[in-house]
Design a protein around this motif. Structure first.
Motif, mmCIF file in Angstrom:
data_model
loop_
_atom_site.group_PDB
_atom_site.id
_atom_site.type_symbol
_atom_site.label_atom_id
_atom_site.label_comp_id
_atom_site.label_asym_id
_atom_site.label_seq_id
_atom_site.Cartn_x
_atom_site.Cartn_y
_atom_site.Cartn_z
ATOM 1 N N GLN A 148 55.076 -13.294 5.457
ATOM 2 C CA GLN A 148 54.334 -13.355 6.720
ATOM 3 C C GLN A 148 52.997 -14.035 6.450
ATOM 4 O O GLN A 148 52.378 -13.820 5.393
ATOM 5 N N ASN A 174 47.703 -4.370 7.581
ATOM 6 C CA ASN A 174 48.409 -3.320 6.846
ATOM 7 C C ASN A 174 47.433 -2.280 6.283
ATOM 8 O O ASN A 174 47.575 -1.806 5.154
ATOM 9 N N THR A 202 56.403 -8.574 4.014
ATOM 10 C CA THR A 202 57.166 -7.924 5.082
ATOM 11 C C THR A 202 56.444 -8.140 6.405
ATOM 12 O O THR A 202 55.237 -7.866 6.496
ATOM 13 N N ILE A 204 54.688 -7.491 9.689
ATOM 14 C CA ILE A 204 54.044 -6.298 10.250
ATOM 15 C C ILE A 204 53.422 -6.677 11.588
ATOM 16 O O ILE A 204 52.808 -7.742 11.721
ATOM 17 N N ASP A 232 56.443 -8.110 13.930
ATOM 18 C CA ASP A 232 57.271 -7.502 12.881
ATOM 19 C C ASP A 232 58.709 -8.009 12.901
ATOM 20 O O ASP A 232 59.613 -7.349 12.393
ATOM 21 N N ASN A 237 57.363 -14.498 12.082
ATOM 22 C CA ASN A 237 56.567 -14.073 10.926
ATOM 23 C C ASN A 237 55.526 -15.114 10.507
ATOM 24 O O ASN A 237 54.788 -14.903 9.549
#
Length: 247
Positions: A148, A174, A202, A204, A232, A237
């Motif tokens: 991402q 995050n 990942t 988010i 997410d 992304n």
């Protein structure tokens, strides 16, 4: 009384009359002296208060006419309300393969930005278009969904690529505070003036927690601050934010 006594009385009377006449003379002289002293003191007081009075036998010299010399007035230098930095322009030949430009679609989730009007903006750069969230595989096929980030490019007034323009990314991602900087031209997969900020492995989702802005070498802003969201899902992304010079 004999004849001698009469003579003595006459002499005494004559001496008395002479003394009386002398006393009158001195009395008159004393009064005149007193009056003259009073007049002199009054004249001195008048001369002291006004040396230029006509009765002053020694008046002060007449002062020359005062000549007023005009003085120059400094004209303040008015600086322009905003300083527009000069950025270097690097012309590069067209690549053999064109880099796809992803435009936002109506289905993209909302990305909050500050309005940018080229005619009224105080900054040198504005958004080329509304930021969009796309699949990172469009530019980085090997990333898949395990990535991402934010990327884009910087163009001049004629649409040519500008390199070495500072880009600052700040905010929270995050649960961690982010404050990092890059320059245009370091990631040419997005164009010759491309830049990129990897965020994580990942996708988010976040809302209004990150912002991006162009700056010069001294850290002064060249564009408005753009606040954007992340998503997410794998197909969103990568957030694309392109800048273009507006004046």
């Amino acid at each position: 009384m004999n004849f001698t006594d009469h003579d003595e009385l006459d002499r005494r009377m004559k001496r008395r009359k002479r003394r009386q006449r002398s006393d009158v003379f001195w009395n008159i002289l004393t009064v005149l002296t007193l009056l003259a002293s009073i007049g002199l003191i009054g004249a001195l007081l008048m001369i002291y208060s006004n040396p230029f009075i006509s009765i002053n036998p020694f008046p002060p010299p007449t002062l020359p006419v005062l000549v007023i010399i005009p003085t120059s007035t400094a004209t303040p230098v008015v600086l322009p309300p905003t300083w527009t930095p000069t950025v270097g322009i690097t012309e590069t030949p067209a690549p053999a393969t064109s880099t796809p430009v992803i435009l936002p679609s109506e289905t993209d989730a909302s990305i909050e930005v500050f309005p940018t009007a080229a005619g009224n903006s105080l900054y040198t750069f504005g958004l080329q278009a509304t930021p969009s969230a796309v699949n990172s595989e469009t530019f980085k096929p090997s990333t898949g969904c395990a990535w991402q980030g934010i990327a884009g490019q910087v163009l001049d007034l004629q649409g040519r690529h500008l390199v070495n323009i500072g880009i600052v990314l700040k905010g929270t991602y995050n649960g961690k505070t982010i404050s990092t900087q890059s320059i245009s031209g370091t990631h040419t997969e997005y164009g010759d003036s491309g830049y990129e900020f990897p965020l994580g492995t990942t996708p988010i989702a976040s809302t209004g927690l990150l912002s991006i802005q162009l700056v010069d070498q001294s850290g002064m802003p060249l564009s408005e601050q753009v606040i954007f969201d992340t998503f997410d899902t794998c197909d969103k992304n990568l957030v694309l934010i392109n800048f273009r010079q507006v004046k």
